[in-house]
Design an enzyme around this catalytic site. Structure first.
Site, PDB file in Angstrom:
ATOM      1  N   LEU A   1     -25.937  16.857  -1.246  1.00  0.00           N
ATOM      2  CA  LEU A   1     -26.730  15.634  -1.114  1.00  0.00           C
ATOM      3  C   LEU A   1     -26.981  15.411  -2.748  1.00  0.00           C
ATOM      4  O   LEU A   1     -27.186  16.312  -3.452  1.00  0.00           O
ATOM      5  CB  LEU A   1     -28.286  15.761  -0.680  1.00  0.00           C
ATOM      6  CG  LEU A   1     -28.184  15.771   0.955  1.00  0.00           C
ATOM      7  CD1 LEU A   1     -29.551  16.056   1.515  1.00  0.00           C
ATOM      8  CD2 LEU A   1     -27.632  14.341   1.701  1.00  0.00           C
TER       9      LEU A   1
ATOM     10  N   LEU B   1     -37.568  11.228   0.130  1.00  0.00           N
ATOM     11  CA  LEU B   1     -36.774  12.502   0.789  1.00  0.00           C
ATOM     12  C   LEU B   1     -35.660  13.070   0.090  1.00  0.00           C
ATOM     13  O   LEU B   1     -34.914  12.625  -0.606  1.00  0.00           O
ATOM     14  CB  LEU B   1     -35.949  11.538   1.925  1.00  0.00           C
ATOM     15  CG  LEU B   1     -34.940  12.489   3.042  1.00  0.00           C
ATOM     16  CD1 LEU B   1     -35.810  13.585   3.705  1.00  0.00           C
ATOM     17  CD2 LEU B   1     -34.138  11.607   3.816  1.00  0.00           C
ATOM     18  N   ASP B   2     -35.833  14.419  -0.060  1.00  0.00           N
ATOM     19  CA  ASP B   2     -34.679  15.441  -0.585  1.00  0.00           C
ATOM     20  C   ASP B   2     -34.621  14.921  -2.178  1.00  0.00           C
ATOM     21  O   ASP B   2     -33.667  15.232  -3.086  1.00  0.00           O
ATOM     22  CB  ASP B   2     -33.190  15.013  -0.212  1.00  0.00           C
ATOM     23  CG  ASP B   2     -33.236  15.660   1.160  1.00  0.00           C
ATOM     24  OD1 ASP B   2     -33.939  16.711   1.604  1.00  0.00           O
ATOM     25  OD2 ASP B   2     -32.087  15.065   2.147  1.00  0.00           O
ATOM     26  N   GLU B   3     -35.723  14.591  -2.789  1.00  0.00           N
ATOM     27  CA  GLU B   3     -35.835  14.420  -4.402  1.00  0.00           C
ATOM     28  C   GLU B   3     -37.164  15.021  -4.800  1.00  0.00           C
ATOM     29  O   GLU B   3     -37.599  14.837  -5.821  1.00  0.00           O
ATOM     30  CB  GLU B   3     -35.945  12.853  -4.490  1.00  0.00           C
ATOM     31  CG  GLU B   3     -34.799  11.991  -4.017  1.00  0.00           C
ATOM     32  CD  GLU B   3     -34.738  10.611  -4.437  1.00  0.00           C
ATOM     33  OE1 GLU B   3     -35.505   9.993  -5.091  1.00  0.00           O
ATOM     34  OE2 GLU B   3     -34.026   9.937  -4.039  1.00  0.00           O
TER      35      GLU B   3
END
Length: 274
Positions: A186, A217-219
């Site tokens: 990602l 999200l995912d950061e």
């Protein structure tokens, strides 16, 4: 004793803090400092047997003087973890192994899952297990999960390959920090087929990233990362196996750093002490 603190950088901060501990007859056994973007970060260990609450109260005046955010804790204090998982078990099994072996100062107090794959293992080790059916309305099962978290008051929520996206409402109500693990593809390989897409592109390494969860999200702030090499001869299954190994290792490392009070989060970044 473990002390964590951070404040605006200025001359003499180490001297001021160390003098405070010397005046309180606290022997410093380890000290690590870091400065970035005009911010000073500090972690101290001590073998003192003195009253920690009194030392903490006395420190408040110095903290006010230097505008320091700080915390004290006992070095043997275990981190109480609620573990979320789904059908993929290598990450939750690694954390359970870390607890059983004593490699990390953690205590898994509850397991929440949208699969029953881990239930028999949880029962075997007398860990409360809650199955929450996520095929129903998100607001319903998340409300159930939040109630479990409020009842158990964990220090940390660990997402061990829990395959559901947490809603903003969940994040707003969750009573503790959340650590997640995902493959490092990602955002290059977004979606449910990262290893297949990586194979098609001929990647030469696979990896994983552990981070704090935020509304983006995912950061969230990154805690730990790892990679392993793969070759053009590697199959998708070989890559998945290699990825699983690095995922569980990085996940365990992040939780261990958290349990050892070695992480300070500041403005979207983390300082992770050795």
């Amino acid at each position: 004793m473990i002390f964590l603190g951070h404040c605006p950088d200025s001359v003499g901060l180490v001297a001021k803090v160390s003098s405070f501990f010397a005046d309180h007859d606290v022997n410093i056994t380890d000290l690590e400092e870091h400065t970035e973007q005009n911010r000073f970060f500090l972690r101290i260990e001590s073998d003192t047997k003195k009253n920690l609450k009194k030392i903490e109260n006395d420190f408040c005046s110095l903290a006010d003087e230097i505008s320091m955010e700080f915390s004290f804790c006992h070095p043997k204090q275990k981190t109480r973890v609620v573990l979320f998982c789904s059908q993929t078990l290598h990450c939750p099994l690694e954390i359970l192994s870390q607890q059983l072996s004593g490699a990390s100062l953690i205590e898994i107090i509850t397991i929440i899952s949208n699969s029953r794959e881990f239930e028999s293992i949880a029962r075997r080790f007398d860990i409360p297990f809650f199955f929450t059916k996520t095929s129903v309305e998100k607001a319903g099962y998340e409300a159930e999960q939040i109630q479990i978290l409020k009842d158990t008051s964990p220090d940390l929520v660990a997402l061990g390959r829990y395959m559901k996206i947490l809603s903003p409402q969940f994040l707003a109500e969750c009573p503790s920090p959340i650590i997640n693990i995902h493959h490092s593809f990602l955002p290059s390989f977004v979606g449910g087929r990262p290893y297949e897409m990586a194979y098609e592109r001929g990647v030469k390494m696979v990896g994983a990233t552990a981070h704090f969860v935020t509304k983006d999200l995912d950061e969230g702030p990154i805690i730990a990362q790892g990679v392993v090499p793969v070759r053009h001869t590697s199959s998708i299954e070989t890559m998945k196996h290699a990825g699983a190994n690095v995922e569980k290792s990085v996940f365990a490392e992040a939780i261990q750093k958290f349990s050892e009070r070695k992480i300070i989060e500041w403005q979207g970044r983390t300082v992770v002490f050795r």
